[in-house]
Scaffold this active site. Structure first.
Site, PDB file in Angstrom:
ATOM      1  N   GLU A 268      -2.307  85.492  28.524  1.00  0.00           N
ATOM      2  CA  GLU A 268      -3.046  84.268  28.187  1.00  0.00           C
ATOM      3  C   GLU A 268      -3.758  83.881  29.472  1.00  0.00           C
ATOM      4  O   GLU A 268      -3.116  83.518  30.457  1.00  0.00           O
ATOM      5  CB  GLU A 268      -2.070  83.193  27.692  1.00  0.00           C
ATOM      6  CG  GLU A 268      -2.760  81.972  27.112  1.00  0.00           C
ATOM      7  CD  GLU A 268      -2.927  80.889  28.145  1.00  0.00           C
ATOM      8  OE1 GLU A 268      -4.039  80.789  28.707  1.00  0.00           O
ATOM      9  OE2 GLU A 268      -1.962  80.157  28.408  1.00  0.00           O
ATOM     10  N   CYS A 305      -3.964  75.048  30.271  1.00  0.00           N
ATOM     11  CA  CYS A 305      -4.874  76.069  29.755  1.00  0.00           C
ATOM     12  C   CYS A 305      -5.642  75.560  28.539  1.00  0.00           C
ATOM     13  O   CYS A 305      -6.661  76.144  28.161  1.00  0.00           O
ATOM     14  CB  CYS A 305      -4.113  77.340  29.404  1.00  0.00           C
ATOM     15  SG  CYS A 305      -2.622  77.055  28.433  1.00  0.00           S
TER      16      CYS A 305
END
Length: 514
Positions: A268, A305
């Site tokens: 990720e 994020c």
């Protein structure tokens, strides 16, 4: 910490197959305040010892009963909670995150472990399928065929800088792998080695209580790029879980692909998480949306994020109101401590990129020094955005960009040019339905999670959650690193044909499937 609770003092060693191992070169952590602690650098020899132990543990743990693995996960959660105050103290000291944030993240971490325990007890992850034998079928008979998901073997997990608990030592990747039946080797993040150590102690205590092979979990503290390379290239590692920067993740992804036996890299990596503020919504509640964006943009100093770094809104009075409300709210935001000096410097570098951008004007421009950050917001038009690739890059911190458009056609054109995203958000009212309906198929192709009338910071840990997306948001668009579906990354389907029940995996026998 209470007055009678002593602060945690790390010993600085690696946990490898049940032993705390030291020796060699050392480094120190970089706390916001207070003493610095010394830790051992990890080496290729540590990696080899941990991976060898993990492979040995797999022969028992990988074939253990689901109930035993569930009990292990719950015991890890209990042991983490037993160290709650000490974890909060050292986690706050190392990361600069407030105690309330660390306490919430600890609850998320233990909640993930318990969620996976419940998930595997129900057996949903097994995806069991049976094609019964058809001995009388012509012209060819059909044998009995049964399929089940099986664990893949030892998994490497890289701790994340921005979540010392929920995406690190006992975080989502570790929880999912252990639930699947896979031993784990964690590379601790240098931003919070003491936090990693105390959580590893909790896992170590659970291993002993549950009488599990000690090779099922190892923690190796930071050893730089060489350690990461040794870990992903070790022949006994079967998959890698990673949360971090695009540059670092891509380098590890390439190493995984270049192995003699390539393995999956579940990374990720990054996202700007665009928001599209449609016309009626901007007209009716532009102020509220702007204030909400400011809160989401500055949450945790923007070090998520899922931080919504771009807002797309039409030119005109409603858009002006939205921008003014965002600016006003950001002007009231306090200066915040960032996770590390390096992240703070990267934030300043990202801001400098916008300061130098042609066709980009500052709406709120601040200066940040040292390890602190203050919010910044900029504005540009859709033409400039589409012709300047640097404007679509992630800035890790409380920096936002407003892109002004002339209408729905511009919004769709911008959306089609987006890179892969973790999230995409639509703010809409009923009058925006047609525009939203036209935009949604584009965003569905671009993001792993599409939101309406919300903000993406805050990722629910549940069965329906997807935290991933097309590259560069993640390296595997078919996977998620959050939620129960995350377990599928560490399983593979195996078919058993004409295998007698006496030797079938227990979960595939007739009795287990009734």
């Amino acid at each position: 910490m209470t007055a009678d609770t002593p602060a945690f003092t790390p010993h600085g060693n690696h946990l490898i197959a049940g032993d705390w191992i030291g020796g060699g070169d050392t480094f120190t952590n970089d706390p916001v305040d207070g003493r610095k602690d010394t830790f051992q650098f990890g080496t290729a020899a540590h990696v080899d010892a941990a991976c060898t132990a993990a492979e040995e543990a797999f022969w028992s743990y990988g074939y253990s009963a689901r109930a035993a693995r569930a009990a292990f996960l719950i015991t890890i959660a209990d042991e983490i909670e037993a160290r709650a105050a000490a974890i909060t103290e050292i986690g706050s000291r190392e990361s600069g995150l407030p105690a309330a944030r660390l306490e919430g993240e600890r609850g998320r971490t233990t909640g993930q472990l318990r969620l996976f325990a419940d998930h595997i007890l129900q057996g949903h992850h097994l995806d069991r399928r049976v094609d019964a034998a058809l001995p009388d079928r012509t012209p060819f008979t059909r044998p009995d065929i049964r399929m089940i998901q099986r664990p893949i073997g030892p998994v490497a997990v890289f701790g994340a800088s921005n979540f010392p608990l929920a995406f690190s030592t006992a975080g989502g990747d570790t929880a999912a792998a252990l639930a699947a039946g896979c031993p784990v080797v964690v590379k601790g993040h240098p931003a919070h080695p003491g936090t990693s150590e105390i959580v590893a102690e909790a896992i170590h205590a659970a291993i002993r209580k549950c009488d599990i092979h000690p090779g099922v979990f190892s923690l190796i503290q930071d050893g730089g790029r060489a350690l990461g390379k040794a870990l992903v290239e070790h022949p006994l590692i079967r998959a890698v879980g990673f949360t971090g920067s695009l540059a670092g993740g891509r380098a590890l992804f390439d190493l995984c692909a270049q192995r003699k036996d390539p393995i999956p890299f579940f990374g990720e990596l990054g996202s700007v998480n665009p928001m599209f503020v449609l016309d009626a919504a901007a007209q009716a509640r532009g102020t509220a949306i702007g204030e909400g964006w400011a809160g989401s943009l500055t949450m945790g100093a923007g070090q998520f994020c899922t931080n919504p770094g771009i807002a797309v809104v039409r030119r005109g009075d409603a858009g002006d109101t939205f921008v003014a409300a965002t600016k006003s709210a950001l002007e009231k935001a306090p200066e915040q401590v960032m996770l590390t000096d390096g992240i703070a410097q990267a934030y300043r570098d990202g801001k400098a990129r916008f300061d130098a951008g042609k066709g980009v004007k500052p709406v709120l421009q601040t200066q940040s020094d040292g390890r602190t950050a203050q919010p910044n917001i900029y504005e540009t038009d859709v033409k400039t955005y589409l012709h300047d690739d640097t404007l679509g890059g992630e800035v890790f911190g409380p920096l936002g960009l407003v892109v002004r458009v002339d209408g729905p056609d511009d919004m769709r054109a911008l959306a089609k040019e987006l890179e892969g995203q973790l999230t995409a958000t639509i703010h809409m009212d009923d009058a925006d339905t047609d525009a939203a309906r036209a935009l949604l198929p584009i965003l569905e192709r671009k993001a792993g999670r599409v939101l309406v009338n919300g903000f993406p910071t805050g990722v629910e840990v549940s069965s329906a959650m997807v935290h991933g997306g097309p590259y560069p948001a993640s390296t595997n668009f078919g996977a998620t690193s959050v939620g129960t579906l995350a377990i599928r990354r560490f399983l593979r389907p195996v078919s058993f044909q004409n295998v007698p029940g006496s030797i079938l995996p227990v979960d595939l026998t007739d009795g287990a499937m009734q």
